[in-house]
Write a protein that holds these residues in place. Sequence first.
Motif, PDB file in Angstrom:
ATOM      1  N   GLU A   1       0.846  -1.212   0.000  1.00 33.61           N
ATOM      2  CA  GLU A   1       0.000   0.000   0.000  1.00 33.61           C
ATOM      3  C   GLU A   1       0.872   1.250   0.000  1.00 33.61           C
ATOM      4  O   GLU A   1       0.586   2.223  -0.674  1.00 33.61           O
ATOM      5  N   GLU A   2       1.953   1.185   0.769  1.00 35.88           N
ATOM      6  CA  GLU A   2       2.825   2.367   0.859  1.00 35.88           C
ATOM      7  C   GLU A   2       3.631   2.602  -0.401  1.00 35.88           C
ATOM      8  O   GLU A   2       4.000   3.728  -0.707  1.00 35.88           O
ATOM      9  N   THR A   3       3.927   1.526  -1.104  1.00 35.48           N
ATOM     10  CA  THR A   3       4.786   1.702  -2.277  1.00 35.48           C
ATOM     11  C   THR A   3       3.976   1.728  -3.576  1.00 35.48           C
ATOM     12  O   THR A   3       4.545   1.760  -4.661  1.00 35.48           O
ATOM     13  N   GLY A   4       2.657   1.682  -3.443  1.00 30.86           N
ATOM     14  CA  GLY A   4       1.804   1.850  -4.618  1.00 30.86           C
ATOM     15  C   GLY A   4       1.682   0.614  -5.496  1.00 30.86           C
ATOM     16  O   GLY A   4       1.278   0.713  -6.653  1.00 30.86           O
ATOM     17  N   THR A   5       2.015  -0.561  -4.937  1.00 28.44           N
ATOM     18  CA  THR A   5       1.902  -1.770  -5.765  1.00 28.44           C
ATOM     19  C   THR A   5       0.720  -2.638  -5.337  1.00 28.44           C
ATOM     20  O   THR A   5       0.555  -3.749  -5.820  1.00 28.44           O
ATOM     21  N   ILE A   6      -0.108  -2.090  -4.451  1.00 25.29           N
ATOM     22  CA  ILE A   6      -1.151  -2.931  -3.868  1.00 25.29           C
ATOM     23  C   ILE A   6      -2.186  -3.413  -4.890  1.00 25.29           C
ATOM     24  O   ILE A   6      -2.668  -4.534  -4.806  1.00 25.29           O
ATOM     25  N   PHE A   7      -2.510  -2.583  -5.855  1.00 28.11           N
ATOM     26  CA  PHE A   7      -3.536  -3.005  -6.803  1.00 28.11           C
ATOM     27  C   PHE A   7      -3.000  -4.153  -7.671  1.00 28.11           C
ATOM     28  O   PHE A   7      -3.738  -5.098  -7.986  1.00 28.11           O
ATOM     29  N   ASP A   8      -1.711  -4.092  -8.008  1.00 17.52           N
ATOM     30  CA  ASP A   8      -1.093  -5.197  -8.751  1.00 17.52           C
ATOM     31  C   ASP A   8      -1.159  -6.475  -7.922  1.00 17.52           C
ATOM     32  O   ASP A   8      -1.453  -7.558  -8.427  1.00 17.52           O
ATOM     33  N   LEU A   9      -0.865  -6.308  -6.627  1.00 22.27           N
ATOM     34  CA  LEU A   9      -0.903  -7.468  -5.735  1.00 22.27           C
ATOM     35  C   LEU A   9      -2.320  -8.040  -5.687  1.00 22.27           C
ATOM     36  O   LEU A   9      -2.525  -9.247  -5.843  1.00 22.27           O
ATOM     37  N   ASP A  10      -3.293  -7.162  -5.496  1.00 25.91           N
ATOM     38  CA  ASP A  10      -4.681  -7.623  -5.411  1.00 25.91           C
ATOM     39  C   ASP A  10      -5.103  -8.371  -6.680  1.00 25.91           C
ATOM     40  O   ASP A  10      -5.749  -9.413  -6.609  1.00 25.91           O
ATOM     41  N   LEU A  11      -4.719  -7.823  -7.819  1.00 27.91           N
ATOM     42  CA  LEU A  11      -5.107  -8.476  -9.080  1.00 27.91           C
ATOM     43  C   LEU A  11      -4.382  -9.808  -9.256  1.00 27.91           C
ATOM     44  O   LEU A  11      -4.947 -10.774  -9.777  1.00 27.91           O
ATOM     45  N   ALA A  12      -3.119  -9.862  -8.804  1.00 21.33           N
ATOM     46  CA  ALA A  12      -2.364 -11.125  -8.931  1.00 21.33           C
ATOM     47  C   ALA A  12      -3.035 -12.223  -8.114  1.00 21.33           C
ATOM     48  O   ALA A  12      -3.167 -13.368  -8.563  1.00 21.33           O
ATOM     49  N   ILE A  13      -3.483 -11.859  -6.896  1.00 21.95           N
ATOM     50  CA  ILE A  13      -4.131 -12.861  -6.030  1.00 21.95           C
ATOM     51  C   ILE A  13      -5.516 -13.211  -6.583  1.00 21.95           C
ATOM     52  O   ILE A  13      -5.923 -14.380  -6.588  1.00 21.95           O
ATOM     53  N   LEU A  14      -6.206 -12.201  -7.077  1.00 23.15           N
ATOM     54  CA  LEU A  14      -7.518 -12.453  -7.685  1.00 23.15           C
ATOM     55  C   LEU A  14      -7.364 -13.418  -8.870  1.00 23.15           C
ATOM     56  O   LEU A  14      -8.157 -14.364  -9.022  1.00 23.15           O
ATOM     57  N   ALA A  15      -6.335 -13.195  -9.670  1.00 21.21           N
ATOM     58  CA  ALA A  15      -6.122 -14.061 -10.838  1.00 21.21           C
ATOM     59  C   ALA A  15      -5.918 -15.514 -10.401  1.00 21.21           C
ATOM     60  O   ALA A  15      -6.495 -16.442 -10.981  1.00 21.21           O
ATOM     61  N   LYS A  16      -5.126 -15.663  -9.319  1.00 20.04           N
ATOM     62  CA  LYS A  16      -4.879 -17.039  -8.856  1.00 20.04           C
ATOM     63  C   LYS A  16      -6.151 -17.639  -8.264  1.00 20.04           C
ATOM     64  O   LYS A  16      -6.421 -18.835  -8.417  1.00 20.04           O
ATOM     65  N   GLY A  17      -6.910 -16.824  -7.572  1.00 21.80           N
ATOM     66  CA  GLY A  17      -8.176 -17.291  -7.003  1.00 21.80           C
ATOM     67  C   GLY A  17      -9.133 -17.706  -8.113  1.00 21.80           C
ATOM     68  O   GLY A  17      -9.807 -18.740  -8.031  1.00 21.80           O
ATOM     69  N   ALA A  18      -9.175 -16.887  -9.170  1.00 19.81           N
ATOM     70  CA  ALA A  18     -10.083 -17.183 -10.285  1.00 19.81           C
ATOM     71  C   ALA A  18      -9.674 -18.494 -10.962  1.00 19.81           C
ATOM     72  O   ALA A  18     -10.529 -19.316 -11.320  1.00 19.81           O
ATOM     73  N   GLU A  19      -8.376 -18.676 -11.082  1.00 21.72           N
ATOM     74  CA  GLU A  19      -7.874 -19.937 -11.658  1.00 21.72           C
ATOM     75  C   GLU A  19      -8.368 -21.129 -10.837  1.00 21.72           C
ATOM     76  O   GLU A  19      -8.832 -22.129 -11.376  1.00 21.72           O
ATOM     77  N   PHE A  20      -8.269 -20.971  -9.511  1.00 21.71           N
ATOM     78  CA  PHE A  20      -8.743 -22.035  -8.619  1.00 21.71           C
ATOM     79  C   PHE A  20     -10.227 -22.293  -8.848  1.00 21.71           C
ATOM     80  O   PHE A  20     -10.665 -23.438  -8.983  1.00 21.71           O
ATOM     81  N   ALA A  21     -11.011 -21.209  -8.893  1.00 17.98           N
ATOM     82  CA  ALA A  21     -12.465 -21.363  -9.016  1.00 17.98           C
ATOM     83  C   ALA A  21     -12.816 -22.113 -10.298  1.00 17.98           C
ATOM     84  O   ALA A  21     -13.693 -22.985 -10.304  1.00 17.98           O
ATOM     85  N   VAL A  22     -12.088 -21.787 -11.372  1.00 15.16           N
ATOM     86  CA  VAL A  22     -12.369 -22.446 -12.646  1.00 15.16           C
ATOM     87  C   VAL A  22     -12.006 -23.938 -12.554  1.00 15.16           C
ATOM     88  O   VAL A  22     -12.797 -24.814 -12.934  1.00 15.16           O
TER      89      VAL A  22
ATOM     90  N   VAL B   1      -9.776  -6.294  -1.939  1.00 17.56           N
ATOM     91  CA  VAL B   1      -9.211  -5.188  -2.710  1.00 17.56           C
ATOM     92  C   VAL B   1      -8.980  -4.028  -1.746  1.00 17.56           C
ATOM     93  O   VAL B   1      -9.896  -3.604  -1.039  1.00 17.56           O
ATOM     94  N   SER B   2      -7.742  -3.585  -1.701  1.00 21.42           N
ATOM     95  CA  SER B   2      -7.384  -2.510  -0.780  1.00 21.42           C
ATOM     96  C   SER B   2      -8.153  -1.221  -1.102  1.00 21.42           C
ATOM     97  O   SER B   2      -8.438  -0.932  -2.261  1.00 21.42           O
ATOM     98  N   ALA B   3      -8.429  -0.456  -0.057  1.00 21.98           N
ATOM     99  CA  ALA B   3      -9.115   0.835  -0.228  1.00 21.98           C
ATOM    100  C   ALA B   3      -8.374   1.708  -1.226  1.00 21.98           C
ATOM    101  O   ALA B   3      -8.985   2.480  -1.962  1.00 21.98           O
ATOM    102  N   LEU B   4      -7.061   1.575  -1.262  1.00 22.48           N
ATOM    103  CA  LEU B   4      -6.277   2.423  -2.169  1.00 22.48           C
ATOM    104  C   LEU B   4      -6.612   2.149  -3.634  1.00 22.48           C
ATOM    105  O   LEU B   4      -6.542   3.037  -4.466  1.00 22.48           O
ATOM    106  N   GLY B   5      -6.982   0.886  -3.913  1.00 22.75           N
ATOM    107  CA  GLY B   5      -7.373   0.533  -5.272  1.00 22.75           C
ATOM    108  C   GLY B   5      -8.565   1.360  -5.727  1.00 22.75           C
ATOM    109  O   GLY B   5      -8.715   1.660  -6.911  1.00 22.75           O
TER     110      GLY B   5
END
Length: 675
Positions: free
Chosen positions: A470-491, A507-511
């Motif tokens: 969150e502090e370094t501004g990479t949180i949205f990338d992180l959230d999407l990376a985890i979402l992608a892996k979660g979606a893969e699992f769901a499929v 999804v972080s508030a910063l997103g």
Amino acid sequence: MKLLRHQSLGSAALVFAGALVLALSFFAISLWEFSRTEADDRARIVQLAEAFVKEYADQHSEGMPLPASFRRIGLESFLQTRVGDKTHAPVRVRVPGPPGLELGSEEPLAHVAQKITVIAESRDPAIYEELRVEGSRVIGRSIFPTFATSEVCVSCHNKELGGTPYKAGDVMGAFVVESDLTAFVMRSLAYSGVAFGVLLLGYQLLANRENRRTREIVELEGQVELERQRREAEAHSNFVLSHDSLTGLARRSVFMERLRELCSQQDKPNFFVALIDLDDFKTINDTMGHDAGDALLTTVGHRLKRIAVEGGGLAARFGGDEFALIVPQSEQFPTMHATGSRVVELVRCEVIHNSFSIQPSCSVGLSACGPDHVHDDAYLLKYADAALYAAKDAGKNQFRQFNDEILKTLNRRTLITSALPRALKYNELDVALQPKVCLADGKAVEFETLARWNLGANSVDPDEFVRVAEETGTIFDLDLAILAKGAEFAVSASNLIGAPVRISSNVSALGFRRPRIADGIMQCLHKAGLAPQHLTIEVTESVLVENIATANESLNSLRACGIRIALDDFGTGYSSLRYLQQLIFDEIKIDRSFLQDITSDSKKHFLVMKIVEMAMGLDKEVVIEGIETQAQFDLALRTGARLGQGYFFSDPMGHDACLEYAQKAGLNLPDRMHG
Ligand code: C2E
Ligand code: CA
Ligand code: CA
């Protein structure tokens, strides 16, 4: 933040009265020579002043009537000066130092008197020229404190203001004056931070009446014009470049230069660096408006400057609500502790803005320079910053001195900060999945995706690296990376079971500060082949605090795609019934802290029951988080909530383990989800 209605109308009016008296004394000075037309002039000035008072009251008072006593006192004082003792010499004050010295609204102004040279007024017109050229004109603004010159002033101020009584001769207020040939613009920056303007047109009139004087002034103007322009441009650009326009404090670059200079000295001087952050500044800005925010920053700036002046150091504003101090070690500031206490205590004083009281506080981080300490400018700043971080973590409104423990945390954070971008780039983060379970039959309805990361042989706590992201501004990338892996699992799970499998992602508030957040999420789902109807997004209330309208817009666009919204960690942050009413969401997750001693604390149980009742009344799904034991499960069931989550049902699992779980335990498939 405590907001109180405050009665400062009287003081505002008195400040204004002071401004008027001062303004009038300028006229008095200019008029002195013209005894021939003194009576006319006096009448004209009274007329001007009255016209001004009226205009001022009409335009600026905003429901603040100017008391009759103010008008009477202002005019009477003027007339007394003019008519009474002709040898009476009003005091005029000139600021020799750099421009922009401003006075705090509620500061005891006396200390300022030491900083300025007082020159007694003379009737010599040269004084005026000097003032205009060296003071007002060249540097753009000078400060003219007013003094409690007469008993009338003293008794009136004391009566209306209360507090420490004024004595004759005390500095009561100060005005920034900008002058030119035809006008004086005087702005009071005194009590209450309320700025008053006095625009006195009329000098033209006086100057024109005496051609000789006008000629003299014009000639002198000609002589000094070039020099004046040069100096003006230089002073202005130097000042603007090196000082913050709002507070008049040094900018970061000046601070850094001084720090470097001190650190490069042969004999390492002992001094302390303090980094200061106002607590909850955003709340003040949001609730009271930017004017109040600016007034607060200005006042805090003055206070910090005072500490710097007392200690012979430097105060700077780094931007936003961040300030910094260099305080040399001295009898007054012998230790970091003494410095930190002084800062916290001084910032904590009430600030009055537009009749409202603001109760500010700050967090402070300190580091020390000297033979026994670090003496590298970059490290001093970094250490003070780490200490500031610790002060905030410890609950704000306090200071922390840099020490070994903070150093350890700092090293760890530095390591995470440098390794995380690489981990994201090479997709090294993993997902763990934890079921949200139907309390009635124990079957999973969906799986929450939780980020996991191993740094070397050790796993890093998600709270730790999520914060860094969150502090370094990479949180949205992180959230999407985890979402992608979660979606893969769901499929995969859905293919295995032959039925849709839902996931729930954080999804972080910063997103939510990003425009078109829904686009990023949709692209991610599209790539994995998961329908948006099978996704819930978990957000915390902090999303909403930022700006309800914008948040709702983003939430709406997600829902328009078919995605559900859950309010995560309910009960920890800003939980307010207002948000529940205004926010668009489908599900509340009651934070696990409510469950901690729910079996022994009947009040907590009652509270959870009521939250569940309320949420269900609003037609929202409820999840109780952190169910660990049979007893907690039993109580959770009795609250009427439909869903639960926690170690009692399952720890978060890796991809494969979770596939197995889904297959074995079976899912609660009926599409119970709203929206
Ligand atoms: P959260 O969203 O409240 O996630 C639930 C946390 O509670 C998880 O911690 C989970 O392991 C833990 N937990 C589950 N059941 C129990 C229980 O019965 N008792 C207790 N004491 N804890 C339980 P975890 O995985 O350490 O995650 C911590 C926080 O980190 C999460 O809290 C979430 O705020 C954040 N986080 C995790 N992954 C992500 C992510 O991908 N994106 C974002 N933005 N934040 C994430
Ligand atoms: Ca969550
Ligand atoms: Ca949670």
